[in-house]
Design a protein around this motif. Structure first.
Motif, PDB file in Angstrom:
ATOM      1  N   GLY A   2     -12.903-113.826 -21.822  1.00 48.91           N
ATOM      2  CA  GLY A   2     -12.097-114.683 -20.972  1.00 48.91           C
ATOM      3  C   GLY A   2     -12.904-115.306 -19.856  1.00 48.91           C
ATOM      4  O   GLY A   2     -14.036-114.882 -19.553  1.00 48.91           O
ATOM      5  N   LEU A   3     -12.321-116.325 -19.216  1.00 46.57           N
ATOM      6  CA  LEU A   3     -13.020-117.022 -18.134  1.00 46.57           C
ATOM      7  C   LEU A   3     -13.350-116.084 -16.981  1.00 46.57           C
ATOM      8  O   LEU A   3     -14.436-116.159 -16.399  1.00 46.57           O
ATOM      9  CB  LEU A   3     -12.153-118.192 -17.649  1.00 46.57           C
ATOM     10  N   ARG A   4     -12.389-115.188 -16.628  1.00 47.70           N
ATOM     11  CA  ARG A   4     -12.646-114.267 -15.520  1.00 47.70           C
ATOM     12  C   ARG A   4     -13.825-113.361 -15.831  1.00 47.70           C
ATOM     13  O   ARG A   4     -14.692-113.117 -14.992  1.00 47.70           O
ATOM     14  CB  ARG A   4     -11.396-113.444 -15.227  1.00 47.70           C
ATOM     15  N   ARG A   5     -13.880-112.844 -17.086  1.00 49.75           N
ATOM     16  CA  ARG A   5     -14.981-111.955 -17.447  1.00 49.75           C
ATOM     17  C   ARG A   5     -16.310-112.717 -17.506  1.00 49.75           C
ATOM     18  O   ARG A   5     -17.359-112.199 -17.125  1.00 49.75           O
ATOM     19  CB  ARG A   5     -14.674-111.281 -18.784  1.00 49.75           C
ATOM     20  N   LEU A   6     -16.270-113.968 -17.973  1.00 51.00           N
ATOM     21  CA  LEU A   6     -17.484-114.778 -17.972  1.00 51.00           C
ATOM     22  C   LEU A   6     -17.998-115.002 -16.557  1.00 51.00           C
ATOM     23  O   LEU A   6     -19.200-114.909 -16.293  1.00 51.00           O
ATOM     24  CB  LEU A   6     -17.213-116.120 -18.659  1.00 51.00           C
ATOM     25  N   ALA A   7     -17.068-115.290 -15.631  1.00 48.19           N
ATOM     26  CA  ALA A   7     -17.462-115.509 -14.238  1.00 48.19           C
ATOM     27  C   ALA A   7     -18.066-114.247 -13.649  1.00 48.19           C
ATOM     28  O   ALA A   7     -19.082-114.289 -12.944  1.00 48.19           O
ATOM     29  CB  ALA A   7     -16.248-115.950 -13.420  1.00 48.19           C
ATOM     30  N   ALA A   8     -17.446-113.091 -13.936  1.00 49.20           N
ATOM     31  CA  ALA A   8     -17.973-111.832 -13.420  1.00 49.20           C
ATOM     32  C   ALA A   8     -19.368-111.564 -13.979  1.00 49.20           C
ATOM     33  O   ALA A   8     -20.270-111.105 -13.272  1.00 49.20           O
ATOM     34  CB  ALA A   8     -17.027-110.686 -13.767  1.00 49.20           C
ATOM     35  N   ASP A 106     -27.864-117.615   4.716  1.00 47.87           N
ATOM     36  CA  ASP A 106     -28.650-118.380   3.750  1.00 47.87           C
ATOM     37  C   ASP A 106     -27.708-118.917   2.678  1.00 47.87           C
ATOM     38  O   ASP A 106     -27.091-118.138   1.932  1.00 47.87           O
ATOM     39  CB  ASP A 106     -29.708-117.474   3.133  1.00 47.87           C
ATOM     40  N   ALA A 107     -27.586-120.236   2.569  1.00 46.31           N
ATOM     41  CA  ALA A 107     -26.656-120.843   1.607  1.00 46.31           C
ATOM     42  C   ALA A 107     -26.958-120.428   0.166  1.00 46.31           C
ATOM     43  O   ALA A 107     -26.078-120.502  -0.698  1.00 46.31           O
ATOM     44  CB  ALA A 107     -26.695-122.369   1.737  1.00 46.31           C
ATOM     45  N   ALA A 108     -28.165-119.962  -0.105  1.00 49.73           N
ATOM     46  CA  ALA A 108     -28.516-119.567  -1.471  1.00 49.73           C
ATOM     47  C   ALA A 108     -27.709-118.368  -1.962  1.00 49.73           C
ATOM     48  O   ALA A 108     -27.598-118.144  -3.169  1.00 49.73           O
ATOM     49  CB  ALA A 108     -30.004-119.253  -1.550  1.00 49.73           C
ATOM     50  N   ILE A 109     -27.131-117.584  -1.049  1.00 52.32           N
ATOM     51  CA  ILE A 109     -26.385-116.400  -1.489  1.00 52.32           C
ATOM     52  C   ILE A 109     -24.862-116.628  -1.454  1.00 52.32           C
ATOM     53  O   ILE A 109     -24.097-115.661  -1.460  1.00 52.32           O
ATOM     54  CB  ILE A 109     -26.772-115.145  -0.680  1.00 52.32           C
ATOM     55  N   GLU A 110     -24.442-117.878  -1.462  1.00 49.27           N
ATOM     56  CA  GLU A 110     -23.002-118.165  -1.515  1.00 49.27           C
ATOM     57  C   GLU A 110     -22.301-117.427  -2.662  1.00 49.27           C
ATOM     58  O   GLU A 110     -21.188-116.909  -2.470  1.00 49.27           O
ATOM     59  CB  GLU A 110     -22.764-119.672  -1.633  1.00 49.27           C
ATOM     60  N   PRO A 111     -22.896-117.352  -3.874  1.00 44.65           N
ATOM     61  CA  PRO A 111     -22.201-116.640  -4.957  1.00 44.65           C
ATOM     62  C   PRO A 111     -21.899-115.178  -4.636  1.00 44.65           C
ATOM     63  O   PRO A 111     -20.930-114.617  -5.150  1.00 44.65           O
ATOM     64  CB  PRO A 111     -23.168-116.761  -6.139  1.00 44.65           C
ATOM     65  N   LEU A 112     -22.718-114.552  -3.814  1.00 51.55           N
ATOM     66  CA  LEU A 112     -22.446-113.164  -3.438  1.00 51.55           C
ATOM     67  C   LEU A 112     -21.163-113.065  -2.613  1.00 51.55           C
ATOM     68  O   LEU A 112     -20.377-112.125  -2.779  1.00 51.55           O
ATOM     69  CB  LEU A 112     -23.615-112.583  -2.649  1.00 51.55           C
ATOM     70  N   ILE A 113     -20.946-114.014  -1.734  1.00 49.83           N
ATOM     71  CA  ILE A 113     -19.732-113.989  -0.911  1.00 49.83           C
ATOM     72  C   ILE A 113     -18.514-114.354  -1.758  1.00 49.83           C
ATOM     73  O   ILE A 113     -17.415-113.824  -1.538  1.00 49.83           O
ATOM     74  CB  ILE A 113     -19.877-114.940   0.291  1.00 49.83           C
ATOM     75  N   ASP A 114     -18.690-115.218  -2.739  1.00 49.15           N
ATOM     76  CA  ASP A 114     -17.593-115.488  -3.680  1.00 49.15           C
ATOM     77  C   ASP A 114     -17.190-114.211  -4.411  1.00 49.15           C
ATOM     78  O   ASP A 114     -16.003-113.921  -4.591  1.00 49.15           O
ATOM     79  CB  ASP A 114     -18.021-116.554  -4.694  1.00 49.15           C
ATOM     80  N   GLU A 115     -18.184-113.440  -4.862  1.00 47.26           N
ATOM     81  CA  GLU A 115     -17.885-112.184  -5.549  1.00 47.26           C
ATOM     82  C   GLU A 115     -17.242-111.186  -4.588  1.00 47.26           C
ATOM     83  O   GLU A 115     -16.311-110.456  -4.953  1.00 47.26           O
ATOM     84  CB  GLU A 115     -19.171-111.612  -6.150  1.00 47.26           C
ATOM     85  N   TYR A 116     -17.710-111.131  -3.364  1.00 46.55           N
ATOM     86  CA  TYR A 116     -17.129-110.274  -2.324  1.00 46.55           C
ATOM     87  C   TYR A 116     -15.636-110.578  -2.162  1.00 46.55           C
ATOM     88  O   TYR A 116     -14.789-109.673  -2.174  1.00 46.55           O
ATOM     89  CB  TYR A 116     -17.875-110.538  -1.023  1.00 46.55           C
ATOM     90  N   ALA A 117     -15.300-111.853  -2.053  1.00 42.97           N
ATOM     91  CA  ALA A 117     -13.894-112.245  -1.898  1.00 42.97           C
ATOM     92  C   ALA A 117     -13.084-111.898  -3.143  1.00 42.97           C
ATOM     93  O   ALA A 117     -11.931-111.447  -3.040  1.00 42.97           O
ATOM     94  CB  ALA A 117     -13.798-113.739  -1.604  1.00 42.97           C
ATOM     95  N   ALA A 118     -13.666-112.090  -4.327  1.00 48.15           N
ATOM     96  CA  ALA A 118     -12.952-111.791  -5.572  1.00 48.15           C
ATOM     97  C   ALA A 118     -12.650-110.301  -5.687  1.00 48.15           C
ATOM     98  O   ALA A 118     -11.563-109.902  -6.132  1.00 48.15           O
ATOM     99  CB  ALA A 118     -13.773-112.262  -6.768  1.00 48.15           C
ATOM    100  N   LEU A 119     -13.590-109.457  -5.276  1.00 51.43           N
ATOM    101  CA  LEU A 119     -13.369-108.016  -5.338  1.00 51.43           C
ATOM    102  C   LEU A 119     -12.278-107.584  -4.366  1.00 51.43           C
ATOM    103  O   LEU A 119     -11.416-106.756  -4.694  1.00 51.43           O
ATOM    104  CB  LEU A 119     -14.676-107.275  -5.035  1.00 51.43           C
ATOM    105  N   PHE A 120     -12.281-108.144  -3.164  1.00 48.33           N
ATOM    106  CA  PHE A 120     -11.240-107.802  -2.194  1.00 48.33           C
ATOM    107  C   PHE A 120      -9.864-108.238  -2.694  1.00 48.33           C
ATOM    108  O   PHE A 120      -8.865-107.539  -2.483  1.00 48.33           O
ATOM    109  CB  PHE A 120     -11.539-108.419  -0.829  1.00 48.33           C
ATOM    110  N   GLU A 121      -9.806-109.379  -3.356  1.00 44.75           N
ATOM    111  CA  GLU A 121      -8.514-109.831  -3.878  1.00 44.75           C
ATOM    112  C   GLU A 121      -7.954-108.841  -4.893  1.00 44.75           C
ATOM    113  O   GLU A 121      -6.751-108.581  -4.917  1.00 44.75           O
ATOM    114  CB  GLU A 121      -8.657-111.215  -4.504  1.00 44.75           C
ATOM    115  N   ILE A 122      -8.824-108.263  -5.706  1.00 45.13           N
ATOM    116  CA  ILE A 122      -8.389-107.255  -6.675  1.00 45.13           C
ATOM    117  C   ILE A 122      -7.977-105.972  -5.965  1.00 45.13           C
ATOM    118  O   ILE A 122      -6.911-105.398  -6.227  1.00 45.13           O
ATOM    119  CB  ILE A 122      -9.511-106.970  -7.692  1.00 45.13           C
ATOM    120  N   MET A 123      -8.816-105.515  -5.023  1.00 46.40           N
ATOM    121  CA  MET A 123      -8.563-104.232  -4.358  1.00 46.40           C
ATOM    122  C   MET A 123      -7.343-104.277  -3.447  1.00 46.40           C
ATOM    123  O   MET A 123      -6.727-103.243  -3.187  1.00 46.40           O
ATOM    124  CB  MET A 123      -9.798-103.803  -3.568  1.00 46.40           C
ATOM    125  N   GLU A 124      -7.018-105.469  -2.952  1.00 41.36           N
ATOM    126  CA  GLU A 124      -5.910-105.589  -2.009  1.00 41.36           C
ATOM    127  C   GLU A 124      -4.658-106.193  -2.639  1.00 41.36           C
ATOM    128  O   GLU A 124      -3.751-106.628  -1.921  1.00 41.36           O
ATOM    129  CB  GLU A 124      -6.349-106.417  -0.798  1.00 41.36           C
TER     130      GLU A 124
END
Length: 355
Positions: A2-8, A106-124
């Motif tokens: 699925g798209l979510r698993r591909l993104a992860a 550092d703008a190069a690590i934007e994907p890390l913050i996207d993943e951070y937000a995605a994990l919090f959305e699941i946990m919360e």
């Protein structure tokens, strides 16, 4: 897949393959130490992100307060990057989509913050049985306006109370209903209240409910329906009752100060920041409002400074963390991590009022 698993999967690949900051030539010992500290913080952040993603995807039990380690790792990355750019100003790069000052991120690590937000959305995610509203943003605005009118505000100032309260909703939960809290076992719901705060707000609401019914009978009727719907449950997981009780507990009495506040703070985002400080450090904020010199009022209590840092204010980099005091002018300026949330609230408020 699925798209979510591909993104992860893509993020996990980023976590593994993204290099730390490139080595630079002829660094002083201080600069080399700052670079090494950032490399370590970035590696640790990637590691905890990958661990939580693996646990969630494998449906393993999560530790108590599963978001705390993530939060502290993110703070360490931002802090160590600020120390690095203080030591090596050439490391300050381009703007980033999160509107974090480039000296801190550092703008190069934007994907890390996207993943951070995605994990919090699941946990919360809201618990089973949480009582949603089809109009969550409008509810916040309508409740705040009605409460402000019951506290004696004129219609134009009551509208400002509605706009400020929508900002609080975005500050507390990014505009999500009935969320849990991955960093606390106490604060829950759309307005992130503890059980005692929720009960206190409910008691205060009962005292003005007659005034509310006279001002807005339709809203009062909606309230009766939500009370009946939430009966026998935790009121914090009914969006309407949690917003209502949260506003009544901490902010309703401060609504009376809005006419003076807007003169001192004409910027709507600064107004939202001030009311968010009622959430974070209520006692000194009320004292500052009473002082007659809000912006120059200083706080120096170590506990208050700790509470500010725990809410991403003076939290990043050695220079900010070394502060032992701050004026409210400085505190408001340091709340830059809230700017993007409040900008979203402003846009949503404009949309609601246009309708």
């Amino acid at each position: 897949m699925g798209l979510r698993r591909l993104a992860a999967a893509a993020v996990l690949a980023f976590l593994v393959t993204t290099p730390a900051v490139g080595q630079q030539r002829e660094l002083t010992p201080q600069q080399a130490a700052a670079l090494a500290a950032y490399d370590r913080a970035l590696t640790d952040f990637k590691s905890i992100l990958a661990e939580r993603r693996r646990q969630i995807d494998a449906k393993e039990p999560l530790p108590n307060l599963p978001g705390q380690a993530l939060y502290l790792a993110r703070v360490a990355v931002i802090s160590s990057y600020k120390d690095l750019t203080d030591a090596v100003p050439s490391r300050i790069g381009k703007p980033n989509k999160f509107e974090i000052p480039p000296a801190y991120f550092d703008a190069a690590i934007e994907p890390l913050i996207d993943e951070y937000a995605a994990l919090f959305e699941i946990m919360e995610a809201p618990p089973a049985g949480a009582q949603k509203s089809p109009t969550p943003f409008k509810d916040v605005v309508d409740l705040a306006i009605a409460i402000a009118r019951a506290k004696g505000l004129a219609p134009d100032h009551a509208e400002i109370a509605g706009r400020i309260s929508l900002g609080l909703y975005f500050a507390e939960t990014n505009g999500k209903q009935n969320v849990r809290n991955a960093r606390s076992n106490t604060y829950m719901g759309s307005f992130q209240t503890g059980p005692s705060e929720d009960r206190n707000g409910r008691r205060k609401w009962e005292k003005i409910k007659g005034d509310i019914a006279a001002i807005d009978p339709e809203l009062s009727a909606r309230d009766d329906k939500e009370e009946a719907r939430a009966r026998g449950t935790d009121h914090r997981f009914n969006h309407w009752t949690n917003v209502r009780n949260g506003l009544m507990n901490a902010h309703a009495d401060i609504f009376r100060e809005i006419p003076g506040i807007v003169k001192t703070l004409p910027d709507p985002i600064d107004q939202m920041k001030l009311f968010e400080l009622i959430q974070i450090v209520p006692t000194p904020t009320r004292s500052a409002l009473r002082s007659g010199d809000l912006l120059n009022y200083r706080v120096s209590n170590p506990t208050i400074m700790k509470h500010l840092r725990n809410n991403s204010i003076f939290a990043f980099g050695q220079a900010d963390r070394a502060r032992t005091s701050a004026s409210f002018r400085e505190i408001l300026a340091a709340m830059w991590l809230f700017n993007r949330k409040f900008e979203k609230a402003m846009a949503k408020y404009a949309e609601i009022r246009t309708r």
